[in-house]
Design a protein around this motif. Structure first.
Motif, PDB file in Angstrom:
ATOM      1  N   ARG A   3       0.853  -1.187   0.000  1.00  0.00           N
ATOM      2  CA  ARG A   3       0.000   0.000   0.000  1.00  0.00           C
ATOM      3  C   ARG A   3       0.894   1.244   0.000  1.00  0.00           C
ATOM      4  O   ARG A   3       1.900   1.303   0.709  1.00  0.00           O
ATOM      5  CB  ARG A   3      -0.918   0.035   1.228  1.00  0.00           C
ATOM      6  CG  ARG A   3      -1.830  -1.184   1.355  1.00  0.00           C
ATOM      7  CD  ARG A   3      -2.853  -1.216   0.233  1.00  0.00           C
ATOM      8  NE  ARG A   3      -3.757  -2.346   0.317  1.00  0.00           N
ATOM      9  CZ  ARG A   3      -3.607  -3.486  -0.346  1.00  0.00           C
ATOM     10  NH1 ARG A   3      -2.557  -3.655  -1.128  1.00  0.00           N
ATOM     11  NH2 ARG A   3      -4.485  -4.448  -0.241  1.00  0.00           N
ATOM     12  N   TYR A  13      -5.291   2.487   5.400  1.00  0.00           N
ATOM     13  CA  TYR A  13      -6.743   2.497   5.576  1.00  0.00           C
ATOM     14  C   TYR A  13      -7.200   3.608   6.501  1.00  0.00           C
ATOM     15  O   TYR A  13      -8.290   4.172   6.314  1.00  0.00           O
ATOM     16  CB  TYR A  13      -7.232   1.118   6.010  1.00  0.00           C
ATOM     17  CG  TYR A  13      -7.071   0.122   4.879  1.00  0.00           C
ATOM     18  CD1 TYR A  13      -7.835   0.242   3.716  1.00  0.00           C
ATOM     19  CD2 TYR A  13      -6.125  -0.885   4.943  1.00  0.00           C
ATOM     20  CE1 TYR A  13      -7.662  -0.636   2.650  1.00  0.00           C
ATOM     21  CE2 TYR A  13      -5.951  -1.769   3.879  1.00  0.00           C
ATOM     22  CZ  TYR A  13      -6.722  -1.629   2.745  1.00  0.00           C
ATOM     23  OH  TYR A  13      -6.544  -2.501   1.684  1.00  0.00           O
ATOM     24  N   ASP A  31      -9.789   6.500   5.355  1.00  0.00           N
ATOM     25  CA  ASP A  31     -10.969   6.878   6.147  1.00  0.00           C
ATOM     26  C   ASP A  31     -11.124   8.390   6.283  1.00  0.00           C
ATOM     27  O   ASP A  31     -12.239   8.881   6.480  1.00  0.00           O
ATOM     28  CB  ASP A  31     -10.918   6.252   7.542  1.00  0.00           C
ATOM     29  CG  ASP A  31     -11.229   4.762   7.531  1.00  0.00           C
ATOM     30  OD1 ASP A  31     -11.752   4.260   6.507  1.00  0.00           O
ATOM     31  OD2 ASP A  31     -10.927   4.099   8.550  1.00  0.00           O
TER      32      ASP A  31
END
Length: 170
Positions: free
Chosen positions: A60, A91, A95
């Motif tokens: 990522r 993540y 968010d």
């Protein structure tokens, strides 16, 4: 205010071209697929690339910005680079686009080649703002400012000089 850089023809040529040119990378160096270009995203199998986020296999990445003052001037070069981050950081940052809180300061790994500023896979520290703005990066053990010689070398290594047709000594 006059600077010793004003005596350097390369600096004068750079200023005549409009000043210090920021650098941005379209994708992490390991991205094996097409560049994004004007598209909002590229999807190849499970791999995805947007302007700010990248998923490549199990890795990522997110974009971050390093600002390096040019020694002897009031100018700074901004570098929009890619940082490989742990999934939980990725993540948590994702968010923020839905109104979530900013992630905590995180460690990351440089995912672009920045000679002579940093070695490949250099450690980064990422600081996140209170919204989904691009995080700022600090290169661990790397440059906190940049000389004109190193700036020119970085421009040459990234193709920036060819793009802007800045000629040494001109």
């Amino acid at each position: 205010m006059a600077s010793v850089l004003d005596l350097d023809p390369r600096w004068r040529a750079l200023i005549a071209q409009g000043g210090v040119i920021d650098i941005g990378f379209d994708h992490p160096s390991d991205w094996p697929h097409d560049t994004r270009g004007d598209a909002a995203f590229v999807k190849a199998g499970d791999d995805q690339l947007t302007a700010e986020l990248c998923r490549l296999g199990t890795d990522r990445f997110l974009r971050a910005t390093v600002m390096l003052p040019v020694r002897g001037s009031d100018e700074a070069v901004g570098i929009a680079l890619w940082a490989q981050v742990p999934p939980d950081t990725f993540y948590a940052y994702l968010d923020t686009f839905e109104g979530g809180p900013a992630p905590e300061t995180s460690v990351a790994t440089l995912a672009n080649d920045l000679p002579p500023v940093a070695t490949p896979d250099a450690a980064l520290t990422l600081a996140f703002g209170d919204d989904n703005t691009r995080p700022s990066a600090t290169i661990a053990g790397g440059a906190t400012d940049i000389s004109l010689d190193d700036l020119i070398a970085l421009y040459e290594a990234t193709g920036t000089l060819a793009h802007w047709a800045l000629k040494s000594g001109g």
